[in-house]
Motif scaffolding. Structure first.
Motif, PDB file in Angstrom:
ATOM      1  N   GLY A 105       0.822  -1.211   0.000  1.00 28.58           N
ATOM      2  CA  GLY A 105       0.000   0.000   0.000  1.00 28.58           C
ATOM      3  C   GLY A 105       0.848   1.248   0.000  1.00 28.58           C
ATOM      4  N   GLY A 106       0.169   2.385   0.035  1.00 26.59           N
ATOM      5  CA  GLY A 106       0.849   3.666  -0.085  1.00 26.59           C
ATOM      6  C   GLY A 106       1.778   3.971   1.084  1.00 26.59           C
ATOM      7  N   VAL A 110       5.802   4.831   1.009  1.00 28.63           N
ATOM      8  CA  VAL A 110       6.459   6.033   1.547  1.00 28.63           C
ATOM      9  C   VAL A 110       7.608   5.630   2.476  1.00 28.63           C
ATOM     10  N   TYR A 139      -0.234  14.671   2.380  1.00 31.08           N
ATOM     11  CA  TYR A 139      -0.618  13.391   3.003  1.00 31.08           C
ATOM     12  C   TYR A 139       0.257  12.326   2.381  1.00 31.08           C
ATOM     13  N   GLY A 141       0.429   9.015   3.893  1.00 31.47           N
ATOM     14  CA  GLY A 141       0.160   7.777   4.612  1.00 31.47           C
ATOM     15  C   GLY A 141       0.500   7.904   6.078  1.00 31.47           C
ATOM     16  N   GLU A 195       3.269  15.487  -3.596  1.00 30.32           N
ATOM     17  CA  GLU A 195       2.163  14.937  -4.387  1.00 30.32           C
ATOM     18  C   GLU A 195       1.993  15.888  -5.578  1.00 30.32           C
ATOM     19  N   VAL A 230       0.392   8.163  -5.205  1.00 33.68           N
ATOM     20  CA  VAL A 230      -0.542   7.157  -4.687  1.00 33.68           C
ATOM     21  C   VAL A 230      -1.977   7.503  -5.108  1.00 33.68           C
ATOM     22  N   VAL A 231      -2.311   8.793  -5.121  1.00 33.15           N
ATOM     23  CA  VAL A 231      -3.635   9.211  -5.612  1.00 33.15           C
ATOM     24  C   VAL A 231      -3.578   9.580  -7.090  1.00 33.15           C
ATOM     25  N   LYS A 257      -3.180   2.233  -4.566  1.00 30.26           N
ATOM     26  CA  LYS A 257      -4.590   2.499  -4.892  1.00 30.26           C
ATOM     27  C   LYS A 257      -5.047   1.975  -6.260  1.00 30.26           C
TER      28      LYS A 257
HETATM   29  C1  LIG Z   1      -0.588  10.678  -1.476  1.00 29.86           C
HETATM   30  C2  LIG Z   1      -0.764   9.509  -0.568  1.00 29.86           C
HETATM   31  N1  LIG Z   1       0.334   8.828  -0.173  1.00 29.86           N
HETATM   32  C3  LIG Z   1       0.238   7.748   0.606  1.00 29.86           C
HETATM   33  C4  LIG Z   1      -0.988   7.291   1.042  1.00 29.86           C
HETATM   34  C5  LIG Z   1      -1.075   6.105   1.946  1.00 29.86           C
HETATM   35  O1  LIG Z   1      -1.616   5.015   1.306  1.00 29.86           O
HETATM   36  P1  LIG Z   1      -2.233   3.793   2.144  1.00 29.86           P
HETATM   37  O2  LIG Z   1      -3.421   4.334   2.855  1.00 29.86           O
HETATM   38  O3  LIG Z   1      -2.533   2.779   1.082  1.00 29.86           O
HETATM   39  O4  LIG Z   1      -1.195   3.300   3.072  1.00 29.86           O
HETATM   40  C6  LIG Z   1      -2.158   7.965   0.647  1.00 29.86           C
HETATM   41  C7  LIG Z   1      -3.476   7.493   1.075  1.00 29.86           C
HETATM   42  O5  LIG Z   1      -4.486   8.132   0.861  1.00 29.86           O
HETATM   43  C8  LIG Z   1      -2.040   9.106  -0.176  1.00 29.86           C
HETATM   44  O6  LIG Z   1      -3.117   9.814  -0.529  1.00 29.86           O
END
Ligand SMILES: Cc1ncc(COP(=O)(O)O)c(C=O)c1O
Length: 426
Positions: A105-106, A110, A139, A141, A195, A230-231, A257
């Motif tokens: 996951g995100g 990171v 954001y 994570g 981002e 991630v988004v 995602k």
């Molecule tokens: C830009 C960004 N990075 C990292 C994450 C973290 O991802 P995860 O919730 O899959 O760990 C998110 C989650 O919304 C995100 O928006």
């Protein structure tokens, strides 16, 4: 009463107000245990690009699980589908000579990026190069790196110090980026995290040329550019990568995602050959980092099928087609007294509620969010007080139009009831 502890929730309030329990999803629609139907205007948490209930992905998951659900990817091992997915991600990503590290996951992506960067510089005899620069509103994570990099105060604060080597700057302040690097000393600054479009912080697209200029400042000072996609990755702005759209080739690119549309948990860190070099060249070096499910075969099979659907149905083009229509479809909401602004980018939008106007009416943003849900719309209140809009790429103009009508009704209706405690997301 279930013992499930909800993420990003105030459990006292969740227990008091009751849960909404979904049982089924079809395309852009979700159905709850009571038989209510909702438009999923957030695509889960920004992820469900191809829509819910895709039997092809379910079948691909089933086939892979029956054949080889998962195997270790540590050391010399991998599954065949893991290699195919990594090469597919590498081929699509605007990263020079890429290597692909897979995660669940995100937040994993990171943390992985933070650790790879620190090891990279340590192996390059620059162990003092540990500082990371992040932005207000960011954001990244919720693991230790992500929490420390967070530019949303409520997410960053309250945990004590996790990763101390982080400096924050204004979201679009290029002058502050350069000044911070110079003040800290370029020999101490390892990376800048951005981002391409701020997502959970409130959907803030950058001013024209921002990311290219930021990339240039980083390059000039030997600071790595990490684009957290991630988004924004995998089509949310109509292309595989929004860094690419802005003309930038990051040193590391983070994804999750929409890679699987949420059918399985999966993330990726795409690392440039130059950053990977000390781990790959000569005698190499062990990267003592990895997750049990890094390269998980079933998650990779879900991603492959999801990417096939995105290609075959030309769903990135669908986003390109919808993007210029969004301001017309949602923009009139900004004329409401209690809406201060509507921001859009790709198939992303934020409807910024006017806190002062809501307060004047004795209403809360949480009530607007609930009012939308009562009208069959799943949106989400971001911590900046905006409603999130990021539906599946298959959303129709009619569905978006109905969403806008429901938001208008919900905004107009609030103000007569009693105040409720605001519950906000990330
Ligand atoms: C830009 C960004 N990075 C990292 C994450 C973290 O991802 P995860 O919730 O899959 O760990 C998110 C989650 O919304 C995100 O928006």
């Amino acid at each position: 009463m279930s013992r499930f502890w909800h993420p990003f929730a105030n459990m006292a309030a969740t227990t008091k107000h009751g849960r909404v329990v979904f049982t089924r999803g079809r395309d852009c629609m979700l159905f709850d245990v009571e038989g209510n139907e909702y438009f999923d205007a957030t695509a889960g948490l920004w992820y469900c690009a191809v829509g819910h209930g895709r039997e092809r992905i379910a079948a691909a998951i089933g086939r892979q699980a029956a054949e080889l659900a998962s195997c270790t990817c540590f050391d010399v091992y991998a599954s065949d589908v893991t290699l195919r997915l990594a090469d597919r991600i590498a081929a699509a990503s605007p990263v020079e000579d890429p290597r692909v590290f897979l995660t669940s996951g995100g937040s994993d992506s990171v943390d992985t990026a933070g650790k790879i960067i620190r090891r990279h510089f340590a192996l390059r005899d620059q162990p003092q190069k540990t500082m990371m620069i992040a932005r207000e509103g960011a954001y990244h994570g919720m693991h230790a790196y992500g929490t420390s990099l967070a530019g949303i105060p409520g997410n960053h604060d309250g945990w004590g110090t996790l990763i101390p080597e982080v400096a924050h700057i204004g979201a679009f302040d290029l002058e502050a980026l350069e000044r911070t690097i110079v003040e800290l000393g370029a020999e101490r600054v390892a990376a800048f995290f951005a981002e391409p479009v701020i997502g959970a912080g409130g959907v803030f697209p950058p001013p024209q040329g921002y990311l290219r200029q930021a990339a240039e400042i980083c390059r000039r000072h030997g600071v790595l550019l990490v684009c957290d996609e991630v988004v924004t990755g995998v089509g949310r702005l109509g292309q595989w990568s929004t860094s690419d759209r802005f003309g930038v080739r990051p040193d590391l690119m983070l994804m999750a995602k929409a890679l699987t549309s949420g059918y399985q948990p999966l993330g990726a860190v795409v690392v440039s050959g130059a950053v990977a070099e000390p781990f790959y060249a000569g005698e190499g070096e062990w990267l003592k980092h990895g997750y049990t499910y890094s390269g998980h075969a079933t998650a990779c099979a879900a991603a492959m099928e999801n990417l096939d659907i995105l290609e075959e149905e030309a769903l990135f083009d669908r986003v390109v087609e919808l993007e210029p229509k969004l301001p017309a479809l949602l923009g009139s909401l900004a004329e409401l007294d209690a809406v201060s602004e509507v921001r859009t980018a790709g198939l992303l939008a934020a409807i910024q509620l006017d806190a002062a106007e809501l307060e004047r009416r004795g209403a809360t943003a949480a009530e607007v969010n609930e009012g939308c849900r009562d009208r069959g719309q799943i949106t989400r209140l971001l911590s900046c007080g905006a409603l999130q809009f990021s539906p599946p790429f298959t959303a129709t103009e009619e569905q978006i139009g109905r969403f806008a009508e429901a938001v208008e009704e919900a905004v107009t209706a609030v103000g007569s009831g009693s105040k409720k405690v605001a519950q906000t997301g990330p």
